[in-house]
Write a protein that holds these residues in place. Structure first.
Motif, PDB file in Angstrom:
ATOM      1  N   ASP A   4      36.043  42.003  39.921  1.00 43.74           N
ATOM      2  CA  ASP A   4      35.571  41.856  38.541  1.00 43.74           C
ATOM      3  C   ASP A   4      36.119  43.020  37.738  1.00 43.74           C
ATOM      4  OD1 ASP A   4      34.034  39.473  38.912  1.00 43.74           O
ATOM      5  OD2 ASP A   4      32.555  40.671  40.001  1.00 43.74           O
ATOM      6  N   ILE A   5      36.954  42.703  36.741  1.00 42.92           N
ATOM      7  CA  ILE A   5      37.604  43.789  35.998  1.00 42.92           C
ATOM      8  C   ILE A   5      36.883  44.113  34.700  1.00 42.92           C
ATOM      9  CG2 ILE A   5      39.823  43.301  37.102  1.00 42.92           C
ATOM     10  CD1 ILE A   5      40.855  42.185  34.548  1.00 42.92           C
ATOM     11  N   ALA A   6      36.050  43.212  34.232  1.00 47.63           N
ATOM     12  CA  ALA A   6      35.240  43.421  33.020  1.00 47.63           C
ATOM     13  C   ALA A   6      34.213  42.299  33.017  1.00 47.63           C
ATOM     14  CB  ALA A   6      36.114  43.364  31.766  1.00 47.63           C
ATOM     15  N   PRO A   7      33.162  42.397  32.187  1.00 39.80           N
ATOM     16  CA  PRO A   7      32.214  41.278  32.129  1.00 39.80           C
ATOM     17  C   PRO A   7      32.937  39.978  31.740  1.00 39.80           C
ATOM     18  CG  PRO A   7      31.278  43.219  31.071  1.00 39.80           C
ATOM     19  CD  PRO A   7      32.718  43.540  31.369  1.00 39.80           C
ATOM     20  N   GLN A  91      40.605  24.700  38.312  1.00 37.84           N
ATOM     21  CA  GLN A  91      39.168  24.423  38.371  1.00 37.84           C
ATOM     22  C   GLN A  91      38.510  25.183  39.520  1.00 37.84           C
ATOM     23  OE1 GLN A  91      39.325  20.076  38.327  1.00 37.84           O
ATOM     24  NE2 GLN A  91      38.802  20.077  36.141  1.00 37.84           N
ATOM     25  N   ARG A  92      39.186  25.264  40.666  1.00 39.82           N
ATOM     26  CA  ARG A  92      38.623  26.017  41.800  1.00 39.82           C
ATOM     27  C   ARG A  92      38.521  27.502  41.464  1.00 39.82           C
ATOM     28  NH1 ARG A  92      41.875  26.333  45.861  1.00 39.82           N
ATOM     29  NH2 ARG A  92      43.585  25.000  45.148  1.00 39.82           N
ATOM     30  N   ALA A  93      39.546  28.026  40.797  1.00 38.94           N
ATOM     31  CA  ALA A  93      39.515  29.452  40.426  1.00 38.94           C
ATOM     32  C   ALA A  93      38.399  29.723  39.421  1.00 38.94           C
ATOM     33  CB  ALA A  93      40.862  29.869  39.849  1.00 38.94           C
ATOM     34  N   ALA A  94      38.258  28.839  38.438  1.00 42.87           N
ATOM     35  CA  ALA A  94      37.201  29.035  37.436  1.00 42.87           C
ATOM     36  C   ALA A  94      35.832  29.023  38.104  1.00 42.87           C
ATOM     37  CB  ALA A  94      37.295  27.951  36.361  1.00 42.87           C
ATOM     38  N   THR A  95      35.629  28.102  39.030  1.00 39.30           N
ATOM     39  CA  THR A  95      34.347  28.014  39.730  1.00 39.30           C
ATOM     40  C   THR A  95      34.072  29.293  40.503  1.00 39.30           C
ATOM     41  OG1 THR A  95      34.525  25.615  39.864  1.00 39.30           O
ATOM     42  CG2 THR A  95      33.050  26.690  41.443  1.00 39.30           C
ATOM     43  N   GLU A  96      35.108  29.805  41.205  1.00 41.87           N
ATOM     44  CA  GLU A  96      34.943  31.031  41.980  1.00 41.87           C
ATOM     45  C   GLU A  96      34.601  32.222  41.081  1.00 41.87           C
ATOM     46  OE1 GLU A  96      36.929  31.037  45.511  1.00 41.87           O
ATOM     47  OE2 GLU A  96      37.312  33.198  45.643  1.00 41.87           O
ATOM     48  N   ALA A  97      35.042  32.159  39.824  1.00 39.22           N
ATOM     49  CA  ALA A  97      34.774  33.254  38.881  1.00 39.22           C
ATOM     50  C   ALA A  97      33.484  33.042  38.089  1.00 39.22           C
ATOM     51  CB  ALA A  97      35.954  33.406  37.932  1.00 39.22           C
ATOM     52  N   GLY A  98      32.781  31.939  38.377  1.00 41.26           N
ATOM     53  CA  GLY A  98      31.495  31.729  37.708  1.00 41.26           C
ATOM     54  C   GLY A  98      31.541  30.785  36.523  1.00 41.26           C
ATOM     55  N   GLN A 159      48.533  45.385  37.901  1.00 43.48           N
ATOM     56  CA  GLN A 159      49.726  44.726  38.432  1.00 43.48           C
ATOM     57  C   GLN A 159      49.336  43.302  38.825  1.00 43.48           C
ATOM     58  OE1 GLN A 159      52.318  46.617  38.282  1.00 43.48           O
ATOM     59  NE2 GLN A 159      53.916  45.646  39.497  1.00 43.48           N
ATOM     60  N   LEU A 160      50.091  42.313  38.341  1.00 44.90           N
ATOM     61  CA  LEU A 160      49.874  40.920  38.765  1.00 44.90           C
ATOM     62  C   LEU A 160      51.035  40.503  39.645  1.00 44.90           C
ATOM     63  CD1 LEU A 160      48.605  39.169  35.493  1.00 44.90           C
ATOM     64  CD2 LEU A 160      47.267  39.937  37.472  1.00 44.90           C
ATOM     65  N   ARG A 161      50.689  39.977  40.837  1.00 48.53           N
ATOM     66  CA  ARG A 161      51.724  39.612  41.809  1.00 48.53           C
ATOM     67  C   ARG A 161      51.683  38.120  42.088  1.00 48.53           C
ATOM     68  NH1 ARG A 161      48.726  43.706  43.815  1.00 48.53           N
ATOM     69  NH2 ARG A 161      49.569  45.798  43.520  1.00 48.53           N
ATOM     70  N   HIS A 162      52.687  37.674  42.793  1.00 51.95           N
ATOM     71  CA  HIS A 162      52.821  36.252  43.156  1.00 51.95           C
ATOM     72  C   HIS A 162      51.528  35.711  43.769  1.00 51.95           C
ATOM     73  CE1 HIS A 162      54.890  32.641  44.519  1.00 51.95           C
ATOM     74  NE2 HIS A 162      54.319  32.814  45.694  1.00 51.95           N
ATOM     75  N   GLY A 163      50.989  34.685  43.166  1.00 51.40           N
ATOM     76  CA  GLY A 163      49.792  34.033  43.702  1.00 51.40           C
ATOM     77  C   GLY A 163      48.482  34.541  43.133  1.00 51.40           C
ATOM     78  N   ASP A 164      48.524  35.617  42.355  1.00 53.40           N
ATOM     79  CA  ASP A 164      47.279  36.148  41.781  1.00 53.40           C
ATOM     80  C   ASP A 164      46.788  35.235  40.647  1.00 53.40           C
ATOM     81  OD1 ASP A 164      47.493  38.314  43.460  1.00 53.40           O
ATOM     82  OD2 ASP A 164      48.034  39.757  41.892  1.00 53.40           O
ATOM     83  N   VAL A 165      45.490  35.077  40.575  1.00 51.87           N
ATOM     84  CA  VAL A 165      44.877  34.286  39.505  1.00 51.87           C
ATOM     85  C   VAL A 165      43.866  35.169  38.778  1.00 51.87           C
ATOM     86  CG1 VAL A 165      43.406  32.297  38.961  1.00 51.87           C
ATOM     87  CG2 VAL A 165      45.245  32.063  40.657  1.00 51.87           C
ATOM     88  N   LEU A 166      43.903  35.086  37.468  1.00 51.97           N
ATOM     89  CA  LEU A 166      43.002  35.852  36.626  1.00 51.97           C
ATOM     90  C   LEU A 166      42.205  34.859  35.788  1.00 51.97           C
ATOM     91  CD1 LEU A 166      42.416  38.753  35.589  1.00 51.97           C
ATOM     92  CD2 LEU A 166      44.364  38.490  34.081  1.00 51.97           C
ATOM     93  N   VAL A 167      40.902  35.046  35.758  1.00 50.87           N
ATOM     94  CA  VAL A 167      40.035  34.181  34.956  1.00 50.87           C
ATOM     95  C   VAL A 167      39.329  35.069  33.951  1.00 50.87           C
ATOM     96  CG1 VAL A 167      38.092  32.562  35.003  1.00 50.87           C
ATOM     97  CG2 VAL A 167      39.655  32.679  36.970  1.00 50.87           C
ATOM     98  N   TRP A 168      39.402  34.709  32.674  1.00 52.87           N
ATOM     99  CA  TRP A 168      38.643  35.499  31.719  1.00 52.87           C
ATOM    100  C   TRP A 168      37.957  34.598  30.704  1.00 52.87           C
ATOM    101  CZ3 TRP A 168      43.800  34.950  31.354  1.00 52.87           C
ATOM    102  CH2 TRP A 168      44.383  34.792  30.099  1.00 52.87           C
ATOM    103  N   GLY A 169      36.672  34.902  30.514  1.00 51.42           N
ATOM    104  CA  GLY A 169      35.867  34.121  29.593  1.00 51.42           C
ATOM    105  C   GLY A 169      34.678  34.950  29.156  1.00 51.42           C
TER     106      GLY A 169
END
Ligand code: MD5
Ligand code: FE
Length: 203
Positions: A4-7, A91-98, A159-169
């Motif tokens: 978690d990088i920020a709220p 959708q899976r990434a968003a779910t994992e991030a809440g 640093q963002l690398r191959h395969g990394d996913v970032l979710v922000w909301g």
């Protein structure tokens, strides 16, 4: 593997790696129908990042401004459909991030070659800021800047690398962010480029 990088903002390191070949094939299929192109900003500058889209809406810019369009301005045809493998991943990434129930209608595909960059900006062309944005990074690593609600807020670099996913909301949905000039390198699957997908609820 959730950082978690920020709220409201979570980094899922390597989230797309087990799927990488299917993901890359899906991107190739989109690009075969809607090529990467360098669009012009309203101010008359050509972007160093090349872009295309899939989904029911695609982000476009020209002298008239930034907006979402149901059609590709190069072909006048609808954008390619969003491949299921990409939608499912988002959708899976968003779910994992809440953010369960994320239903993206737009996927902007950005291609960076060495030297390309994206200046600090907010993503505010979408109709509804209650939905998060999901970003997938592929290929060469890049440094992204995560700022605050004001352009002058000092960004934190990641640093963002191959395969990394970032979710922000949520409280992070409108933060300023950008990507520093891509350094040269060679990625085993993608060669001398970085591809970033951003999944959005645009309409
Ligand atoms: C990219 N794309 O990597 C960037 C960053 C865009 C866009 O910004 O609008 O197409 S996507 C990941 C990112 C970077 C910095 C901050 C945040 C997400 N964030 O606010 O969490 O092509
Ligand atoms: Fe952005």
């Amino acid at each position: 593997r959730r950082q978690d990088i920020a709220p409201g903002a979570a980094l899922l390191r390597g989230f797309a790696r087990d799927n990488e070949h299917d993901v890359l094939a899906a991107i190739d299929a989109v690009v075969a129908r809607a090529s990467f192109r360098h669009m012009m900003t309203p101010g008359g500058h050509t972007m160093s990042v090349a872009m295309t889209s899939c989904g029911t809406a695609g982000w476009v810019t020209d002298r008239r401004g930034y907006r979402y369009s149901p059609t590709d301005p190069d072909s006048a045809a609808p954008w390619p459909e969003m491949p299921a493998v990409l939608r499912d991943l988002a959708q899976r990434a968003a779910t994992e991030a809440g953010f369960a129930g994320f239903d993206p209608d737009a996927c902007l595909i950005n291609r960076y070659v060495p030297g390309a960059r994206m200046a600090l900006h907010q993503d505010k062309d979408e109709a509804d800021f209650s939905a998060p944005i999901v970003s997938l990074s592929l290929g060469l690593p890049a440094t992204f800047q995560f700022g605050g609600m004001n352009r002058s807020d000092k960004p934190i670099n990641y640093q963002l690398r191959h395969g990394d996913v970032l979710v922000w909301g949520g409280p992070s949905r409108l933060v300023y962010h950008g990507v520093l000039t891509l350094k040269d390198g060679e990625h085993p699957l993608l060669g001398r480029q970085r591809i970033n997908l951003t999944f959005r609820k645009a309409l």
